[in-house]
Design a protein around this motif. Structure first.
Motif, PDB file in Angstrom:
ATOM      1  N   LEU A 137       1.121 -42.449 -28.919  1.00 54.74           N
ATOM      2  CA  LEU A 137       0.751 -40.633 -29.216  1.00 54.74           C
ATOM      3  C   LEU A 137       1.042 -40.837 -27.272  1.00 54.74           C
ATOM      4  N   VAL A 138       0.716 -40.935 -26.368  1.00 50.53           N
ATOM      5  CA  VAL A 138       0.982 -40.945 -24.631  1.00 50.53           C
ATOM      6  C   VAL A 138       2.732 -41.259 -24.832  1.00 50.53           C
ATOM      7  N   PHE A 139       3.572 -39.764 -24.793  1.00 50.43           N
ATOM      8  CA  PHE A 139       4.692 -39.664 -23.200  1.00 50.43           C
ATOM      9  C   PHE A 139       4.574 -40.554 -22.597  1.00 50.43           C
ATOM     10  N   ASN A 140       6.013 -40.710 -22.063  1.00 47.16           N
ATOM     11  CA  ASN A 140       6.125 -42.549 -21.774  1.00 47.16           C
ATOM     12  C   ASN A 140       6.008 -41.328 -19.949  1.00 47.16           C
ATOM     13  N   THR A 141       7.060 -40.140 -20.609  1.00 45.27           N
ATOM     14  CA  THR A 141       7.538 -39.459 -19.123  1.00 45.27           C
ATOM     15  C   THR A 141       5.705 -38.709 -18.521  1.00 45.27           C
ATOM     16  N   VAL A 142       5.470 -38.488 -17.057  1.00 44.08           N
ATOM     17  CA  VAL A 142       5.239 -38.446 -16.665  1.00 44.08           C
ATOM     18  C   VAL A 142       5.125 -36.900 -15.893  1.00 44.08           C
ATOM     19  N   ILE A 143       4.235 -36.135 -16.216  1.00 44.42           N
ATOM     20  CA  ILE A 143       4.228 -34.401 -15.267  1.00 44.42           C
ATOM     21  C   ILE A 143       3.890 -35.388 -13.663  1.00 44.42           C
ATOM     22  N   TYR A 144       4.483 -34.609 -12.543  1.00 44.34           N
ATOM     23  CA  TYR A 144       4.034 -35.112 -11.728  1.00 44.34           C
ATOM     24  C   TYR A 144       3.486 -34.052 -10.639  1.00 44.34           C
ATOM     25  N   ARG A 145       1.882 -33.822 -10.434  1.00 40.01           N
ATOM     26  CA  ARG A 145       1.736 -32.608  -8.880  1.00 40.01           C
ATOM     27  C   ARG A 145       3.542 -32.123  -8.280  1.00 40.01           C
ATOM     28  N   ASN A 146       3.985 -31.359  -7.866  1.00 39.74           N
ATOM     29  CA  ASN A 146       4.818 -30.846  -7.169  1.00 39.74           C
ATOM     30  C   ASN A 146       5.200 -28.937  -7.094  1.00 39.74           C
ATOM     31  N   VAL A 147       4.692 -29.461  -5.702  1.00 40.17           N
ATOM     32  CA  VAL A 147       4.860 -27.626  -5.107  1.00 40.17           C
ATOM     33  C   VAL A 147       5.916 -26.603  -5.933  1.00 40.17           C
ATOM     34  N   ARG A 148       7.034 -27.221  -5.872  1.00 42.91           N
ATOM     35  CA  ARG A 148       8.351 -26.495  -6.448  1.00 42.91           C
ATOM     36  C   ARG A 148       7.810 -25.899  -7.734  1.00 42.91           C
ATOM     37  N   LEU A 149       7.200 -26.975  -9.040  1.00 42.80           N
ATOM     38  CA  LEU A 149       6.969 -26.475  -9.850  1.00 42.80           C
ATOM     39  C   LEU A 149       5.366 -25.185  -9.810  1.00 42.80           C
ATOM     40  N   SER A 150       4.711 -25.249  -9.069  1.00 42.48           N
ATOM     41  CA  SER A 150       3.798 -24.362  -9.226  1.00 42.48           C
ATOM     42  C   SER A 150       4.692 -23.340  -8.798  1.00 42.48           C
ATOM     43  N   GLU A 151       5.406 -23.219  -7.674  1.00 44.59           N
ATOM     44  CA  GLU A 151       5.955 -21.762  -6.803  1.00 44.59           C
ATOM     45  C   GLU A 151       6.979 -21.146  -7.863  1.00 44.59           C
ATOM     46  N   ALA A 152       7.271 -21.340  -8.828  1.00 42.91           N
ATOM     47  CA  ALA A 152       8.532 -21.477  -9.803  1.00 42.91           C
ATOM     48  C   ALA A 152       8.218 -20.116 -10.266  1.00 42.91           C
ATOM     49  N   PRO A 153       7.002 -19.763 -11.134  1.00 43.94           N
ATOM     50  CA  PRO A 153       5.945 -19.464 -11.528  1.00 43.94           C
ATOM     51  C   PRO A 153       5.968 -18.053 -11.301  1.00 43.94           C
ATOM     52  N   SER A 154       5.973 -17.863  -9.995  1.00 42.93           N
ATOM     53  CA  SER A 154       5.924 -16.752  -8.878  1.00 42.93           C
ATOM     54  C   SER A 154       7.655 -15.821  -8.653  1.00 42.93           C
ATOM     55  N   PHE A 155       8.528 -16.845  -9.204  1.00 35.66           N
ATOM     56  CA  PHE A 155       9.667 -16.312  -8.753  1.00 35.66           C
ATOM     57  C   PHE A 155       9.911 -15.946 -10.281  1.00 35.66           C
ATOM     58  N   LYS A 156       9.426 -15.613 -11.231  1.00 35.99           N
ATOM     59  CA  LYS A 156       9.718 -16.171 -12.068  1.00 35.99           C
ATOM     60  C   LYS A 156      11.357 -16.128 -13.553  1.00 35.99           C
ATOM     61  N   LYS A 157      10.669 -17.445 -12.632  1.00 37.98           N
ATOM     62  CA  LYS A 157      12.384 -18.871 -13.143  1.00 37.98           C
ATOM     63  C   LYS A 157      11.334 -19.809 -13.905  1.00 37.98           C
ATOM     64  N   PRO A 158      12.013 -20.347 -14.999  1.00 39.65           N
ATOM     65  CA  PRO A 158      11.472 -22.309 -14.558  1.00 39.65           C
ATOM     66  C   PRO A 158      11.374 -23.449 -13.551  1.00 39.65           C
ATOM     67  N   VAL A 159      11.193 -23.962 -13.594  1.00 41.57           N
ATOM     68  CA  VAL A 159      11.944 -24.552 -12.361  1.00 41.57           C
ATOM     69  C   VAL A 159      13.114 -25.288 -11.937  1.00 41.57           C
ATOM     70  N   ILE A 160      13.877 -25.766 -12.877  1.00 41.35           N
ATOM     71  CA  ILE A 160      15.023 -26.157 -13.169  1.00 41.35           C
ATOM     72  C   ILE A 160      16.621 -25.072 -12.671  1.00 41.35           C
ATOM     73  N   LEU A 161      16.372 -23.598 -12.799  1.00 40.08           N
ATOM     74  CA  LEU A 161      16.826 -23.099 -12.367  1.00 40.08           C
ATOM     75  C   LEU A 161      16.230 -22.033 -10.539  1.00 40.08           C
ATOM     76  N   TYR A 162      14.743 -22.678 -10.471  1.00 43.30           N
ATOM     77  CA  TYR A 162      14.537 -22.409  -9.115  1.00 43.30           C
ATOM     78  C   TYR A 162      14.366 -23.735  -8.243  1.00 43.30           C
ATOM     79  N   ASP A 163      14.836 -24.797  -8.034  1.00 46.46           N
ATOM     80  CA  ASP A 163      15.062 -25.828  -7.681  1.00 46.46           C
ATOM     81  C   ASP A 163      15.207 -26.929  -8.465  1.00 46.46           C
ATOM     82  N   ALA A 164      16.497 -26.760  -9.130  1.00 46.26           N
ATOM     83  CA  ALA A 164      16.834 -28.132  -9.631  1.00 46.26           C
ATOM     84  C   ALA A 164      16.896 -29.254  -9.556  1.00 46.26           C
TER      85      ALA A 164
END
Length: 256
Positions: A207-234
């Motif tokens: 049931l567990v995805f193989n993909t793991v989401i790492y802690r990432n500063v850009r991922l945390s910053e993106a919402p404050s710029f009103k963007k998903p991370v792929i638009l903020y820092d691909a």
């Protein structure tokens, strides 16, 4: 015919909205027409995709109480192939307004079901609770994706959520499945993260995805710029993780 995936965990701070925004955006970038339904009164998915909840007059709330048609609430985003039905704070009152309605657990299913022909995926971002709106989301969904933070209390509350899913399966949505358990905020340098990863894998196996989401500063910053991370820092680790997750979801559903 599209697939409806509810992203749920009544525990806050596990990366639920981050996953809703970024998985949906990654699916859009991978040419899958995708819709986000923001079913959380905090409206963080809406703001994270560039919509100010204070400016929203047509939301999932108006749709569910029947004052507008669902198509009127759909908003295009800056991400290719990605639309959203936003939320605002009035959604808090929807549970009270729906309490005496006939078949109140099916209100969301009734309004979202017709959209399945328009999208490959519909992602519902649930509130961090197991209230009536979340039950509506689970009743409307084909599957549920459960984000779990790599921390000491990771498994706390997961049993309660799985029990709620069983109740929904028994009484409201017999075909509801589990899309998968997603480990978030993983830090390979910490023994605790690795221990949680091992524990979850042992308990829940395939049931567990193989993909793991790492802690990432850009991922945390993106919402404050009103963007998903792929638009903020691909090029960031966060964007790469969610693209990998999207590909895993596509492979699992044999979309590509």
């Amino acid at each position: 015919m599209g697939k409806i995936i509810a992203i749920a965990n009544q525990k806050g701070g596990v990366g639920k909205t981050t996953t809703a925004i970024n998985l949906a955006s990654s699916l859009g970038v991978l040419e899958q027409k995708t819709l986000v339904v923001d079913a959380d009164p905090q409206a963080n998915s809406s703001s994270g995709l560039g919509i100010d909840p204070r400016d929203v007059s047509k939301s999932i709330y108006e749709v569910m109480i029947g004052s507008i048609e669902v198509e009127e609430a759909v908003v295009h985003t800056d991400v290719p192939n990605l639309d959203i039905i936003p939320a605002h704070i009035d959604l808090v009152g929807a549970e009270l307004e729906m309490i005496d309605m006939d078949r109140r657990e099916f209100m969301m299913k009734k309004v979202i079901e017709p959209l399945k022909n328009n999208y490959e995926f519909i992602i519902i971002d649930c509130a961090p609770s197991l209230g009536l709106i979340t039950v509506n989301a689970l009743t409307a969904a084909d599957t549920v994706l459960i984000p779990v933070q790599c921390e000491y209390f990771a498994l706390e509350g997961l049993g309660k959520l799985l029990n709620t899913i069983k109740i929904v399966q028994s009484n409201l949505n017999k075909t509801l499945g589990i899309e998968g358990i997603l480990l978030t905020m993983y830090d390979h340098r910490l023994r605790l993260s690795n221990q949680v990863y091992e524990d979850v894998k042992i308990h829940f196996k395939e049931l567990v995805f193989n993909t793991v989401i790492y802690r990432n500063v850009r991922l945390s910053e993106a919402p404050s710029f009103k963007k998903p991370v792929i638009l903020y820092d691909a090029a960031s680790k966060g964007a790469s993780n969610y693209l990998t997750l999207a590909r895993e979801v596509l492979t699992k559903n044999k979309k590509k």
